[in-house]
Design a protein around this motif. Structure first.
Motif, PDB file in Angstrom:
ATOM      1  N   THR A  75      -6.525   0.437   3.569  1.00 33.63           N
ATOM      2  CA  THR A  75      -6.301  -0.177   2.239  1.00 33.63           C
ATOM      3  C   THR A  75      -7.479  -1.014   1.836  1.00 33.63           C
ATOM      4  O   THR A  75      -7.763  -0.796   0.613  1.00 33.63           O
TER       5      THR A  75
ATOM      6  N   THR B  54       0.866  -1.219  -0.023  1.00 32.37           N
ATOM      7  CA  THR B  54      -0.131  -0.002  -0.088  1.00 32.37           C
ATOM      8  C   THR B  54       0.895   1.143  -0.002  1.00 32.37           C
ATOM      9  O   THR B  54       1.803   1.237   0.662  1.00 32.37           O
TER      10      THR B  54
ATOM     11  N   SER C 169      -4.214   5.942  -1.449  1.00 31.63           N
ATOM     12  CA  SER C 169      -4.723   6.192   0.023  1.00 31.63           C
ATOM     13  C   SER C 169      -5.993   6.842  -0.181  1.00 31.63           C
ATOM     14  O   SER C 169      -5.973   8.127  -0.888  1.00 31.63           O
TER      15      SER C 169
END
Length: 576
Positions: free
Chosen positions: A94, A15, A57
């Protein structure tokens, strides 16, 4: 849907909001159609590009209006409140981003699109309140996803009740507040009280008469207790003590509580705590020898949900523990994923692409609400969220009374690094080895309806549920010499100077003591004079019992007399 399979698999996802090289692990379970089921209008054959490995994000919501094609989509502003420094906050962040990508890749014909405004409250109650106030005031969001903790959700739900903006939490499990008291609070996870009947059935099945709950001293830890106590009492289970551990408890303070538990007879413990406290408690309990044979540890599903975040040393300390968890997956990160889908579907059906707020009557007693306006879209959005039905990554998504429901719980046993299936519980048939027992099965609380348990200490024997306390307070028994040594024989051990008793009457008495549902350590004393004869008549012996003769004033132990058929109690002679 990415990497769709019929069974659970591990998807390793890098991520953008994590340090380079750090990975999060998801455990996904899909049915044959995946999340793009026909019943929610998706195309089960449609898959997103396989090379999409990194995800934005959702906190970059300010740039989303710039990048999305506003001529095609009407933005629906949604707040997201998380503790991004925690493992759950990171993985949920995430998961939410993935849900956004997956949903709109499949539903590219939608006229609305969620625009996320993510706030990090850093595990701070005040910051959570400030985040919610800013989202409701400045950003004028039409819904809020989160927060993670029940304490945060409880206060924020009061804010959204005034503004008619729905708050949807996938991890606030406290039963102290529900949609019944606040229609704008929606819980896309289970209420903690849903599992207490299953826990009570487990305890009854193994014949344990007492159990001690251990919880953290928070709303999350305390709010389940009235429901748990009631469920245990209905099965005849006594609760001699309740252990509360502060979030800020030191090692010495936790060890002090564990020692207190060791001084009690009960060896069955129900642990309902946050991971941060439970991790320390479990390691110290192992250090204190309380994870050995004879002990029973039952974990609630809140701790089980976060098992992936536990270290190997904590997993090792849980060997032999029993967990109850919903038969359908109740992983918080996956519930966050389904929550996004539900909200996106509801936003489209409610046609809330255009924000519509009105200024309410100012309540001077509540200055924090003075700047907040009331959403006219809120009631429509709530209605559509509650009507959502689809097959999500956690199973069937269906809200009843504003929260997720699960009637069946799976009972598992921690062995090694995995959980062994022991069976299932549901309110109609009780315990069963099968998730769907045969028709006509009557309600069962029999341990024979469960698979074999591997108990702490790798024992196969069912623990008694009690033991002699560490303090070893004993029941002191005065025994006279008898003319019939085959019934009662009293001797003095020359080497240890202890009184030793034997005979048929002693054997019968000790067999009865062993059958008690609690530990009762014994210590025998001879009723004799210096010459080795009885120290008086039976009446003299009774008076010694009554007066605690020879006992130090700080010892409250009771003395029983075995061979006489009468005892003097409370100043009177009563037949026994």
């Amino acid at each position: 849907m990415r990497n769709v399979q019929n069974e659970m698999q591990v998807a390793s996802i890098v991520t953008g909001d994590l340090p380079a090289g750090e990975q999060l692990y998801f455990y996904w379970r899909f049915n044959s159609r995946g999340a793009a089921g026909k019943n929610i209008g998706g195309d089960p054959t449609l898959k997103p590009p396989e090379d999409n490995r990194r995800y934005k994000s959702p906190e970059n919501s300010a740039a989303q209006n710039e990048t999305m094609k506003l001529h095609r989509f009407s933005p629906v502003h949604v707040g997201v409140v998380l503790d991004l420094s925690t493992p759950l906050g990171k993985i949920s962040n995430t998961s939410i981003s993935m849900a956004m990508d997956d949903f709109y890749d499949i539903h590219d014909n939608y006229t609305t699109k969620l625009v996320l405004h993510t706030k990090d409250c850093q595990e701070d109650f005040v910051k959570a309140v400030a985040a919610a106030t800013g989202l409701l005031g400045t950003s004028q969001v039409q819904a809020i996803i989160g927060p993670q903790k029940s304490e945060q959700a409880k206060f924020m739900s009061e804010l959204v009740k005034k503004t008619q903006v729905p708050i949807i939490s996938f991890s606030a499990t406290s039963p102290s507040f529900t949609s019944i008291s606040n229609p704008y609070f929606i819980r896309t996870t289970l209420n903690d009280s849903a599992q207490v009947a299953a826990i009570a059935a487990i305890i009854k099945a193994f014949g344990w008469r007492q159990a001690i709950p251990i919880s953290d001293d928070t709303d999350y830890g305390r709010d389940i207790l009235p429901y748990l106590f009631d469920a245990l009492q209905q099965t005849g289970t006594h609760i001699p003590y309740h252990c509360l551990i502060s979030l800020q408890a030191t090692k010495d303070q936790i060890m002090e509580e564990l020692f207190k538990l060791q001084t009690m007879q009960t060896r069955v413990f129900i642990i309902h705590m946050r991971v941060s406290v439970a991790s320390r408690l479990l390691l110290l309990a192992k250090e204190a020898g309380m994870m050995d044979e004879g002990f029973v540890w039952i974990m609630t599903d809140g701790l089980t949900n976060l098992a992936e975040s536990l270290s190997s040393s904590i997993i090792d300390s849980l060997q032999g523990a029993i967990d109850d968890t919903p038969a359908e997956m109740n992983n918080f990160a996956l519930l966050a994923y389904d929550t996004v889908w539900a909200l996106a579907i509801a936003a489209e059906k409610a046609s809330v692409g255009k924000s519509d707020f009105i200024t309410p009557y100012r309540d001077t007693k509540l200055p924090i609400l003075e700047s907040l306006e009331v959403s006219k879209n809120g009631p429509k959005l709530v209605e559509e969220i509650l009507k959502c039905r689809f097959e999500g990554v956690t199973g069937k998504f269906k809200l009843i009374n504003g929260q997720l429901q699960s009637s069946t719980f799976q009972i598992v046993n921690m062995v090694g690094t995995r959980e062994r299936n022991l069976g299932f519980w549901d309110p109609k048939t009780g315990l069963s080895e099968q998730s769907k027992p045969k028709n006509g099965k009557t309600y069962s609380t029999l341990m024979t309806d469960l698979n074999q348990v591997v108990w702490p200490g790798e024992s196969g024997s069912v623990p008694k549920g009690w033991d002699i306390p560490v303090s070893r307070k004993k029941l002191k028994i005065l025994v006279p010499k008898s003319s019939f040594p085959e019934f009662v024989k009293v001797e003095k051990n020359a080497s240890s100077n202890n009184t030793e008793v034997s005979g048929f009457s002693i054997e019968v008495f000790e067999a009865a003591v062993r059958n008690l549902p609690y530990a009762l350590p014994l210590e025998y004393f001879a009723f004799e004079s210096a010459s080795g004869q009885n120290a008086g008549t039976y009446d003299d012996l009774i008076m010694q019992v009554y007066n605690h003769n020879g006992m130090s004033c700080h010892d409250p132990a009771r003395i029983l007399y075995l061979t006489r058929r009468e005892l003097k109690l409370d100043g009177r002679i009563k037949s026994v």
